[in-house]
Design a protein around this motif. Structure first.
Motif, PDB file in Angstrom:
ATOM      1  N   SER A 146       0.849  -1.192   0.000  1.00 33.39           N
ATOM      2  CA  SER A 146       0.000   0.000   0.000  1.00 33.39           C
ATOM      3  C   SER A 146       0.883   1.239   0.000  1.00 33.39           C
ATOM      4  CB  SER A 146      -0.903   0.026   1.228  1.00 33.39           C
ATOM      5  OG  SER A 146      -1.585   1.257   1.338  1.00 33.39           O
ATOM      6  N   ALA A 147       0.392   2.307  -0.631  1.00 36.31           N
ATOM      7  CA  ALA A 147       1.078   3.595  -0.551  1.00 36.31           C
ATOM      8  C   ALA A 147       1.120   4.099   0.886  1.00 36.31           C
ATOM      9  CB  ALA A 147       0.386   4.613  -1.451  1.00 36.31           C
ATOM     10  N   ALA A 148       0.221   3.594   1.739  1.00 33.79           N
ATOM     11  CA  ALA A 148       0.217   3.985   3.153  1.00 33.79           C
ATOM     12  C   ALA A 148       1.488   3.534   3.863  1.00 33.79           C
ATOM     13  CB  ALA A 148      -1.003   3.393   3.855  1.00 33.79           C
TER      14      ALA A 148
ATOM     15  N   HIS B 215       9.222  -2.965  -8.108  1.00 33.95           N
ATOM     16  CA  HIS B 215       8.266  -2.195  -7.305  1.00 33.95           C
ATOM     17  C   HIS B 215       7.486  -1.276  -8.224  1.00 33.95           C
ATOM     18  CE1 HIS B 215       7.570   0.842  -3.764  1.00 33.95           C
ATOM     19  NE2 HIS B 215       6.507   0.089  -3.997  1.00 33.95           N
ATOM     20  N   VAL B 216       6.198  -1.233  -8.036  1.00 38.31           N
ATOM     21  CA  VAL B 216       5.362  -0.305  -8.797  1.00 38.31           C
ATOM     22  C   VAL B 216       4.442   0.412  -7.818  1.00 38.31           C
ATOM     23  CG1 VAL B 216       3.666  -2.123  -9.299  1.00 38.31           C
ATOM     24  CG2 VAL B 216       3.709  -0.058 -10.684  1.00 38.31           C
ATOM     25  N   VAL B 217       4.363   1.741  -7.950  1.00 41.29           N
ATOM     26  CA  VAL B 217       3.499   2.581  -7.129  1.00 41.29           C
ATOM     27  C   VAL B 217       2.365   3.079  -8.008  1.00 41.29           C
ATOM     28  CG1 VAL B 217       3.360   4.655  -5.699  1.00 41.29           C
ATOM     29  CG2 VAL B 217       5.465   3.300  -5.725  1.00 41.29           C
ATOM     30  N   LEU B 218       1.133   2.923  -7.539  1.00 43.31           N
ATOM     31  CA  LEU B 218      -0.046   3.268  -8.333  1.00 43.31           C
ATOM     32  C   LEU B 218      -0.975   4.199  -7.553  1.00 43.31           C
ATOM     33  CD1 LEU B 218      -0.871  -0.357  -9.522  1.00 43.31           C
ATOM     34  CD2 LEU B 218       0.301   1.406 -10.849  1.00 43.31           C
ATOM     35  N   PRO B 219      -1.433   5.284  -8.209  1.00 44.93           N
ATOM     36  CA  PRO B 219      -0.907   5.862  -9.435  1.00 44.93           C
ATOM     37  C   PRO B 219       0.386   6.625  -9.158  1.00 44.93           C
ATOM     38  CG  PRO B 219      -2.687   7.209  -8.600  1.00 44.93           C
ATOM     39  CD  PRO B 219      -2.595   6.018  -7.687  1.00 44.93           C
TER      40      PRO B 219
ATOM     41  N   SER C  27       2.409  -1.096  -4.650  1.00 44.91           N
ATOM     42  CA  SER C  27       1.975  -0.160  -3.605  1.00 44.91           C
ATOM     43  C   SER C  27       0.897   0.759  -4.175  1.00 44.91           C
ATOM     44  CB  SER C  27       3.168   0.662  -3.114  1.00 44.91           C
ATOM     45  OG  SER C  27       4.165  -0.164  -2.548  1.00 44.91           O
ATOM     46  N   PRO C  28      -0.354   0.304  -4.134  1.00 48.07           N
ATOM     47  CA  PRO C  28      -1.436   1.123  -4.697  1.00 48.07           C
ATOM     48  C   PRO C  28      -1.934   2.166  -3.711  1.00 48.07           C
ATOM     49  CG  PRO C  28      -2.303  -0.976  -3.967  1.00 48.07           C
ATOM     50  CD  PRO C  28      -0.827  -1.009  -3.693  1.00 48.07           C
ATOM     51  N   GLY C  29      -2.533   3.209  -4.278  1.00 51.13           N
ATOM     52  CA  GLY C  29      -3.244   4.177  -3.465  1.00 51.13           C
ATOM     53  C   GLY C  29      -4.678   3.717  -3.262  1.00 51.13           C
ATOM     54  N   PHE C  30      -5.622   4.617  -3.434  1.00 54.82           N
ATOM     55  CA  PHE C  30      -7.021   4.283  -3.182  1.00 54.82           C
ATOM     56  C   PHE C  30      -7.614   3.527  -4.368  1.00 54.82           C
ATOM     57  CE2 PHE C  30      -6.194   8.144  -0.672  1.00 54.82           C
ATOM     58  CZ  PHE C  30      -6.511   7.661   0.588  1.00 54.82           C
ATOM     59  N   ILE C  31      -8.301   2.420  -4.052  1.00 51.64           N
ATOM     60  CA  ILE C  31      -8.947   1.593  -5.066  1.00 51.64           C
ATOM     61  C   ILE C  31     -10.450   1.586  -4.783  1.00 51.64           C
ATOM     62  CG2 ILE C  31      -9.010  -0.664  -6.187  1.00 51.64           C
ATOM     63  CD1 ILE C  31      -6.233  -1.191  -5.086  1.00 51.64           C
ATOM     64  N   ASP C  32     -11.231   1.698  -5.824  1.00 57.02           N
ATOM     65  CA  ASP C  32     -12.684   1.785  -5.677  1.00 57.02           C
ATOM     66  C   ASP C  32     -13.292   0.394  -5.499  1.00 57.02           C
ATOM     67  OD1 ASP C  32     -15.238   2.776  -5.564  1.00 57.02           O
ATOM     68  OD2 ASP C  32     -15.452   3.051  -7.729  1.00 57.02           O
ATOM     69  N   THR C  33     -13.125  -0.155  -4.293  1.00 53.40           N
ATOM     70  CA  THR C  33     -13.696  -1.444  -3.941  1.00 53.40           C
ATOM     71  C   THR C  33     -14.694  -1.263  -2.804  1.00 53.40           C
ATOM     72  OG1 THR C  33     -12.000  -1.931  -2.282  1.00 53.40           O
ATOM     73  CG2 THR C  33     -11.530  -2.593  -4.565  1.00 53.40           C
ATOM     74  N   ALA C  34     -15.480  -2.298  -2.547  1.00 48.77           N
ATOM     75  CA  ALA C  34     -16.454  -2.226  -1.457  1.00 48.77           C
ATOM     76  C   ALA C  34     -15.751  -2.004  -0.121  1.00 48.77           C
ATOM     77  CB  ALA C  34     -17.284  -3.508  -1.425  1.00 48.77           C
ATOM     78  N   ALA C  35     -14.636  -2.699   0.083  1.00 51.57           N
ATOM     79  CA  ALA C  35     -13.889  -2.539   1.328  1.00 51.57           C
ATOM     80  C   ALA C  35     -13.314  -1.131   1.436  1.00 51.57           C
ATOM     81  CB  ALA C  35     -12.774  -3.574   1.405  1.00 51.57           C
ATOM     82  N   GLY C  36     -12.800  -0.609   0.324  1.00 53.92           N
ATOM     83  CA  GLY C  36     -12.238   0.732   0.345  1.00 53.92           C
ATOM     84  C   GLY C  36     -13.281   1.796   0.616  1.00 53.92           C
ATOM     85  N   ARG C  37     -14.482   1.588   0.107  1.00 47.68           N
ATOM     86  CA  ARG C  37     -15.537   2.580   0.311  1.00 47.68           C
ATOM     87  C   ARG C  37     -16.008   2.629   1.756  1.00 47.68           C
ATOM     88  NH1 ARG C  37     -16.883   0.726  -4.936  1.00 47.68           N
ATOM     89  NH2 ARG C  37     -18.285  -0.873  -4.138  1.00 47.68           N
TER      90      ARG C  37
END
Length: 268
Positions: free
Chosen positions: A153-155, A234-238, A195-205
Motif C-alpha cells: 500500500s502507498a500507506a 516495485h510499482v506505485v499506483l498511481p 503499492s497502490p493508493g485508493f482503489i474503488d472497492t467495497a472494502a475501500g468505500r
C-alpha cells in the motif's frame, strides 16, 4: 490501453499456466482473476467470501480458464502454508499474487488502536503473506523459475497516526518483499511489490475520508499484470503517490509530523 486490449495483448504472449490468487473474493483479487482467465490457464482462487468467490470462479470458467477455489482464514497461517504446499505439490504454481489484506483506521472515540485490531492486521497483512511468499519462493527457487506479487500500500510510506496498524503492517511487507526479491532473484524467481493508493472497492468505500486519485480495480489489475510480466521490482499506483513518498522523506521531522497529525480524524 483499454482493459480489453490488454487482455488481447496478454493472449499473444507467454502466460503463466498455473496462477494462485489470494483475496480473490475481494474487489482487486476478483479483477485480477477475471483479467487472467482464459483458455490454457489454471486458476487457484482463495477467498473468505464463499458466495462471491463462487461467482468469480463461474465468470473465470466462462472465460475458458480451469478454476479451483479454496475458502480459508489466513489468520491460520500454518494451515494456509500447508494448503499452499499441497497445491504446489499437485501442480506447480507459476505466478502467485498475494492480494489478501485488511484495512482499518482507529475509531474516532479511541486514543489508540486496540490491541486486537493491531494483532489482526499484523497477521493478515504481514505474517500470512510473507509466510506464504517465503514457502512458495523456496519451491520456485528449487525449480529455477517463478513469479510472486505482493500487494502492499502507498500507506506504507507514511507513519499514519490514525492507521498505525495498517501502515505499519504494509511497511513491514514492503521491506520483506525487497529482501526476498534480492535473496531469490539469482535463482530465477521474481518478486514484485505493488503499492497502490485508493482503489474503488467495497472494502475501500467503507473507510471514511477523502480518497484522492481513486482508481478502478480493473485499471489496477492491468497495471499489476504488466508489472508482473516485466518482473518489475516495485510499482506505485498511481504515479503521483511516488511524489508524496518523496515529499514525506524530504520534509523536516517537525513539519512532517504536523502534516500527518493534520490528517488524523478528530478524537471525541
Amino acid at each position: 490501453m483499454t482493459f480489453a486490449a490488454m487482455i488481447g495483448h496478454m493472449k499473444d504472449r507467454e502466460v503463466p499456466q498455473r496462477i494462485l490468487i489470494t483475496g480473490a473474493s475481494g474487489g482487486l483479487g476478483s479483477a485480477l482473476a477475471r483479467f487472467y482467465a482464459r483458455p490454457g490457464v489454471s486458476l487457484s482462487l482463495w477467498g473468505r467470501d464463499v458466495p462471491r468467490l463462487t461467482d468469480v470462479a463461474q465468470a473465470c470458467r466462462a472465460a475458458g480458464a480451469l478454476v479451483d477455489v479454496r475458502s480459508l482464514d489466513l489468520s491460520d497461517v500454518a494451515g494456509a502454508v500447508d494448503s499452499l504446499n499441497a497445491e504446489d505439490n499437485a501442480h506447480s504454481v507459476d505466478l502467485a499474487l498475494f492480494v489478501s489484506g485488511l484495512g482499518d483506521i482507529r475509531p474516532p472515540a479511541d486514543k489508540v488502536e486496540g490491541a486486537d485490531l493491531v494483532a489482526r492486521l499484523g497477521v493478515v497483512n504481514y505474517v500470512a503473506p510473507t509466510a506464504l511468499a517465503a514457502a512458495l519462493a523456496a519451491r520456485m527457487a528449487e525449480r529455477g523459475q517463478g513469479r510472486i506479487v505482493l500487494i502492499g500500500s502507498a500507506a506504507a510510506f507514511h507513519a499514519l497516526p490514525f492507521a498505525a496498524a495498517y501502515s505499519g503492517s504494509k511497511a513491514g511487507l514492503a521491506r520483506f518483499a525487497e529482501a526476498l526479491r534480492l535473496g531469490v532473484r539469482e535463482h530465477g524467481v521474481a518478486v514484485t511489490l505493488v503499492s497502490p493508493g485508493f482503489i474503488d472497492t467495497a472494502a475501500g468505500r467503507r473507510v471514511p475520508g477523502p480518497k484522492p486519485l481513486l482508481r478502478s480495480p480493473q485499471k489496477v489489475a492491468e497495471a499489476i499484470a504488466r508489472a508482473a510480466e516485466r518482473r518489475q521490482a516495485h510499482v506505485v499506483l498511481p504515479w503521483p503517490f511516488k511524489i508524496l513518498r518523496l515529499f514525506d522523506r524530504l520534509l523536516p521531522r517537525a513539519l512532517r509530523e504536523r502534516v500527518l497529525l493534520g490528517l488524523s480524524p478528530p478524537s471525541r
